[in-house]
Design a protein around this motif. Sequence first.
Motif, PDB file in Angstrom:
ATOM      1  N   ASN A   1     -28.331  15.656 -16.732  1.00  0.00           N
ATOM      2  CA  ASN A   1     -27.006  15.885 -16.179  1.00  0.00           C
ATOM      3  C   ASN A   1     -27.106  16.257 -14.707  1.00  0.00           C
ATOM      4  OD1 ASN A   1     -26.881  16.842 -19.217  1.00  0.00           O
ATOM      5  ND2 ASN A   1     -24.849  16.142 -18.648  1.00  0.00           N
ATOM      6  N   LEU A   2     -26.180  15.654 -13.917  1.00  0.00           N
ATOM      7  CA  LEU A   2     -26.071  16.029 -12.512  1.00  0.00           C
ATOM      8  C   LEU A   2     -25.058  17.159 -12.396  1.00  0.00           C
ATOM      9  CD1 LEU A   2     -25.875  12.627 -10.580  1.00  0.00           C
ATOM     10  CD2 LEU A   2     -27.734  14.275 -10.507  1.00  0.00           C
ATOM     11  N   THR A   3     -25.469  18.277 -11.876  1.00  0.00           N
ATOM     12  CA  THR A   3     -24.522  19.382 -11.682  1.00  0.00           C
ATOM     13  C   THR A   3     -23.876  19.320 -10.308  1.00  0.00           C
ATOM     14  OG1 THR A   3     -26.348  20.767 -10.929  1.00  0.00           O
ATOM     15  CG2 THR A   3     -25.761  20.882 -13.269  1.00  0.00           C
ATOM     16  N   ASP A   4     -24.490  18.585  -9.407  1.00  0.00           N
ATOM     17  CA  ASP A   4     -23.965  18.461  -8.042  1.00  0.00           C
ATOM     18  C   ASP A   4     -23.642  16.992  -7.772  1.00  0.00           C
ATOM     19  OD1 ASP A   4     -23.260  18.801  -5.420  1.00  0.00           O
ATOM     20  OD2 ASP A   4     -25.331  18.883  -4.675  1.00  0.00           O
ATOM     21  N   VAL A   5     -22.358  16.653  -7.743  1.00  0.00           N
ATOM     22  CA  VAL A   5     -21.935  15.270  -7.490  1.00  0.00           C
ATOM     23  C   VAL A   5     -21.892  15.043  -5.988  1.00  0.00           C
ATOM     24  CG1 VAL A   5     -20.099  13.574  -7.759  1.00  0.00           C
ATOM     25  CG2 VAL A   5     -20.607  15.174  -9.618  1.00  0.00           C
ATOM     26  N   ARG A   6     -22.694  14.100  -5.511  1.00  0.00           N
ATOM     27  CA  ARG A   6     -22.740  13.803  -4.082  1.00  0.00           C
ATOM     28  C   ARG A   6     -22.437  12.317  -3.889  1.00  0.00           C
ATOM     29  NH1 ARG A   6     -28.438  15.232  -2.088  1.00  0.00           N
ATOM     30  NH2 ARG A   6     -28.966  14.275  -4.093  1.00  0.00           N
ATOM     31  N   GLY A   7     -21.451  12.036  -3.068  1.00  0.00           N
ATOM     32  CA  GLY A   7     -21.073  10.651  -2.833  1.00  0.00           C
ATOM     33  C   GLY A   7     -19.701  10.567  -2.208  1.00  0.00           C
ATOM     34  N   GLY A   8     -19.118   9.396  -2.282  1.00  0.00           N
ATOM     35  CA  GLY A   8     -17.800   9.189  -1.699  1.00  0.00           C
ATOM     36  C   GLY A   8     -17.090   8.003  -2.330  1.00  0.00           C
ATOM     37  N   GLY A   9     -15.759   8.009  -2.239  1.00  0.00           N
ATOM     38  CA  GLY A   9     -14.973   6.884  -2.737  1.00  0.00           C
ATOM     39  C   GLY A   9     -14.914   6.833  -4.251  1.00  0.00           C
ATOM     40  N   ALA A  10     -14.740   5.620  -4.775  1.00  0.00           N
ATOM     41  CA  ALA A  10     -14.505   5.420  -6.193  1.00  0.00           C
ATOM     42  C   ALA A  10     -15.663   5.901  -7.053  1.00  0.00           C
ATOM     43  CB  ALA A  10     -14.235   3.945  -6.474  1.00  0.00           C
ATOM     44  N   LEU A  11     -16.885   5.682  -6.608  1.00  0.00           N
ATOM     45  CA  LEU A  11     -18.020   6.088  -7.431  1.00  0.00           C
ATOM     46  C   LEU A  11     -18.115   7.604  -7.553  1.00  0.00           C
ATOM     47  CD1 LEU A  11     -20.830   3.546  -6.454  1.00  0.00           C
ATOM     48  CD2 LEU A  11     -19.470   3.640  -8.547  1.00  0.00           C
ATOM     49  N   ARG A  12     -17.802   8.320  -6.491  1.00  0.00           N
ATOM     50  CA  ARG A  12     -17.784   9.789  -6.589  1.00  0.00           C
ATOM     51  C   ARG A  12     -16.690  10.225  -7.573  1.00  0.00           C
ATOM     52  NH1 ARG A  12     -18.956  14.660  -4.091  1.00  0.00           N
ATOM     53  NH2 ARG A  12     -17.318  16.211  -4.342  1.00  0.00           N
ATOM     54  N   GLY A  13     -15.518   9.584  -7.461  1.00  0.00           N
ATOM     55  CA  GLY A  13     -14.439   9.915  -8.386  1.00  0.00           C
ATOM     56  C   GLY A  13     -14.817   9.634  -9.825  1.00  0.00           C
ATOM     57  N   LEU A  14     -15.497   8.513 -10.028  1.00  0.00           N
ATOM     58  CA  LEU A  14     -15.948   8.165 -11.372  1.00  0.00           C
ATOM     59  C   LEU A  14     -16.887   9.235 -11.915  1.00  0.00           C
ATOM     60  CD1 LEU A  14     -16.033   6.069 -13.657  1.00  0.00           C
ATOM     61  CD2 LEU A  14     -17.892   4.944 -12.450  1.00  0.00           C
ATOM     62  N   ALA A  15     -17.796   9.704 -11.062  1.00  0.00           N
ATOM     63  CA  ALA A  15     -18.724  10.742 -11.499  1.00  0.00           C
ATOM     64  C   ALA A  15     -17.991  12.041 -11.814  1.00  0.00           C
ATOM     65  CB  ALA A  15     -19.783  10.977 -10.415  1.00  0.00           C
ATOM     66  N   GLU A  16     -17.018  12.403 -10.975  1.00  0.00           N
ATOM     67  CA  GLU A  16     -16.258  13.622 -11.208  1.00  0.00           C
ATOM     68  C   GLU A  16     -15.494  13.550 -12.536  1.00  0.00           C
ATOM     69  OE1 GLU A  16     -16.372  16.341  -9.723  1.00  0.00           O
ATOM     70  OE2 GLU A  16     -16.894  16.080  -7.608  1.00  0.00           O
ATOM     71  N   SER A  17     -14.956  12.339 -12.834  1.00  0.00           N
ATOM     72  CA  SER A  17     -14.188  12.193 -14.076  1.00  0.00           C
ATOM     73  C   SER A  17     -15.077  12.305 -15.300  1.00  0.00           C
ATOM     74  CB  SER A  17     -13.468  10.838 -14.094  1.00  0.00           C
ATOM     75  OG  SER A  17     -14.376   9.773 -14.312  1.00  0.00           O
ATOM     76  N   ALA A  18     -16.368  12.002 -15.136  1.00  0.00           N
ATOM     77  CA  ALA A  18     -17.305  12.080 -16.261  1.00  0.00           C
ATOM     78  C   ALA A  18     -17.987  13.442 -16.332  1.00  0.00           C
ATOM     79  CB  ALA A  18     -18.358  10.981 -16.130  1.00  0.00           C
ATOM     80  N   LYS A  19     -17.591  14.368 -15.481  1.00  0.00           N
ATOM     81  CA  LYS A  19     -18.265  15.661 -15.399  1.00  0.00           C
ATOM     82  C   LYS A  19     -17.786  16.582 -16.510  1.00  0.00           C
ATOM     83  CE  LYS A  19     -19.516  19.115 -11.916  1.00  0.00           C
ATOM     84  NZ  LYS A  19     -19.305  19.534 -10.505  1.00  0.00           N
ATOM     85  N   GLY A  20     -18.710  17.091 -17.261  1.00  0.00           N
ATOM     86  CA  GLY A  20     -18.386  18.041 -18.319  1.00  0.00           C
ATOM     87  C   GLY A  20     -18.812  19.428 -17.924  1.00  0.00           C
ATOM     88  N   THR A  21     -18.878  20.314 -18.935  1.00  0.00           N
ATOM     89  CA  THR A  21     -19.250  21.703 -18.644  1.00  0.00           C
ATOM     90  C   THR A  21     -20.682  21.822 -18.162  1.00  0.00           C
ATOM     91  OG1 THR A  21     -19.845  21.991 -20.974  1.00  0.00           O
ATOM     92  CG2 THR A  21     -17.606  22.591 -20.319  1.00  0.00           C
ATOM     93  N   GLU A  22     -21.521  20.841 -18.510  1.00  0.00           N
ATOM     94  CA  GLU A  22     -22.922  20.888 -18.108  1.00  0.00           C
ATOM     95  C   GLU A  22     -23.242  19.912 -16.977  1.00  0.00           C
ATOM     96  OE1 GLU A  22     -25.253  20.248 -21.560  1.00  0.00           O
ATOM     97  OE2 GLU A  22     -24.555  22.039 -22.596  1.00  0.00           O
ATOM     98  N   GLY A  23     -22.191  19.403 -16.345  1.00  0.00           N
ATOM     99  CA  GLY A  23     -22.402  18.470 -15.253  1.00  0.00           C
ATOM    100  C   GLY A  23     -22.051  17.048 -15.652  1.00  0.00           C
TER     101      GLY A  23
END
Length: 756
Positions: free
Chosen positions: A145-167
């Motif tokens: 699990n990634l706890t720190d989402v680093r990026g920009g645009g749609a892919l960052r948003g996609l990662a944020e939407s998939a983020k749970g309590t453990e990242g």
Amino acid sequence: MATLRDRLDHVLGTKAADQLGESFDMTTVEDLLRHYPVRYATQGQPLAEEAPEEGAHITVIGTVSKTELKPMRQRRGRLLRVDLDTGAGKPIEITFFNGDKVNYLVKQGVRAMMSGTVHYWRPDRWNLSHPSYLILPAAGESVENLTDVRGGGALRGLAESAKGTEGVDVSFFEREYIPVYPATAKVQSWDVLACVRQVLDQLDPIDDPLPADLRAERGLLAVSDALRLIHLPERKSDIEEARERLRFDEALALQLVLAERRHEMGGRTARACPPRTDGIAADFEHRLPFELTAGQRKVIGEISDDLSRPHPMHRLLQGEVGSGKTIVALHAMLQVVDAGRQCALLAPTEVLAAQHYRSLRGMLGELGAGGELGAAEHATKVVLVTGSMSAKEKKAALLDAMTGEAGIVIGTHALIQDNVEFHDLGMVIVDEQHRFGVEQRDALRAKSKNGISPHLLVMTATPIPRTIAMTTLGDLETSTLTELPRGRSPISTRVVPAKQHPTWVDRAWERIREEVAAGRQAYVVCSRIGDGEEEGAKGKGHKGKSPEEKEAPTTHAAVDVYETLRAGALAGLRVGLLHGRLPADEKDQVMRAFNAGEVDVLVCTTVVEVGVDVPNATVMVIVDADRFGVSQLHQLRGRVGRGEHPGLCLLITESSAMGTAMARLEAVAGTLDGFELSILDLRQRREGDVLGSAQSGTARSLRLLSLLDDLEVITAAQDVARDVVAADPGLTRHPGLATMMNAAVDSERLEYLAKS
């Protein structure tokens, strides 16, 4: 658990449901699940050795091998140039416009996923411009699990939407195919994906609307499997199989609507108008100064047979520019007049209506002089009704229509007003049918009396591929004129690249002077009138520059070109001006003067696109030709070469030599085949635009079906739909099919289709 009919607010909550409803007009679970991905991001997408297409959206994973910050030439700030090594040959060049904000993340040695659109700066050089990106763990690094989402645009948003309590669950990004959805500023693709995943986790089994034997015969997935795999495929074959099933559903839903309409239309009655051997139609054919082509005779026979039946004709007459549709339509009108009934011809503009009036009166001669001295024995009266006529003229024309004195009534939308009545309307002809709303056509047809439907003939000079006709025009039988009448001269077309060869523009004006000196006439067509208002041109913009160097295209207005030419390159010639906002009497006066040869050069907008017939006009210059659609250019150039002299069409453009606009113009110059050009035109536009012009927004129901490429699917669906409706009108024994049909085409669209 959830069903397809459940409301989204009950499944997702009010906030998410309201956003989906506002952005996409979604209210139910089915609305969401039929919001299909437009493409799929793929892990480490391999690139072919040859360069990808301009505008293609690609997603790649690789390691940043080089970065460079460079100042932008025409704005503040710095670009970040990045080389991304995907392990598949030459590194991919990436450009970020906000380089100072990105370079602290996108550094040499990091591994990243990047998703963007291909742009060409030069014929041999392309890059991804300002892509979305996500910084990934290094290759081989074990991170659940990634706890720190680093990026920009749609892919960052996609990662944020998939983020749970453990990242962020990195395993999701290791899927072979990640869906990418149509999105808005308020609802991004990753928001849609999060909602879809939530709904699929709760979805109950779905009762399949297609009978099992039909699914087995066509090798189709169950609908529940198709809806899951279209959103979350594991393999490429999952996507293809899901699309195949859902594509067939779309085709069948529309064809069921059209089959039901066809069944209903079969129950309507019309007055039969059989041909006579001793009436005005026979007299007209005997007086023709030329011989009809074999194609015209065939189509006249098809229409004559339809008119002879006690059921309303519904026929489309299409043909190349100058193929002789008007003479065929006139023959049909005269057959109806022979039966003692009237015909209404509906034209989209006053210019075209007046042109039709003059043309029909000219072709009929004394046969069209009913009620006048010197009229022939079987003569009828032809009248014109337009909104700009004087009250006295309009009153006389309306009286002739109401009493039946006029056998042929020609007009614009003025014909559908409540105060227009017909004595016995037997046929309606709609010219350039795509320019009229469904209600307008329906209002004119409703003027027939006692529940008797008039026959209907719709005409177009814009060729329609078979699949489009089958899907948008329902049960209209189609007649096509492909050969040109004898005596029509060829038309040659040349592209004039103004930026690369400015002297060629001067030569275009010289060609006009040469034609005028030889006693002939010319058109100069512009895309707009003069105050920023476009008149029919379909703007395309300019391509070929690097993204940071693009600028708004400039266009030339008709009023400015008129003033410039008559004071400069065409000084001494008789130059006229025609556009849609001139008063009607002035438009008619200009057109009459051009017809009579009193104007040498007509500077105009697209008001001359259809129907205008001046045989002495031999050259047309289209300014800013890249601002027009393919079919529009084909229509326009059909105004020249209509007499004994060859026609010449010159397409002036300032587009880049390597841009898509130039390629489109070269394609128009390379062929006179309207069907070939119509297919090219449709491939360059959204097919939904085509549907929208015919039946008000049915594009919403066609998300996967290609009207150009899916002939087999459409044909099969049409056969199934007609068999089902023949055995079960109303689909009372097929509730699943009825539900599927109504889900794809809502009640408002059903009403539009029923009227069309």
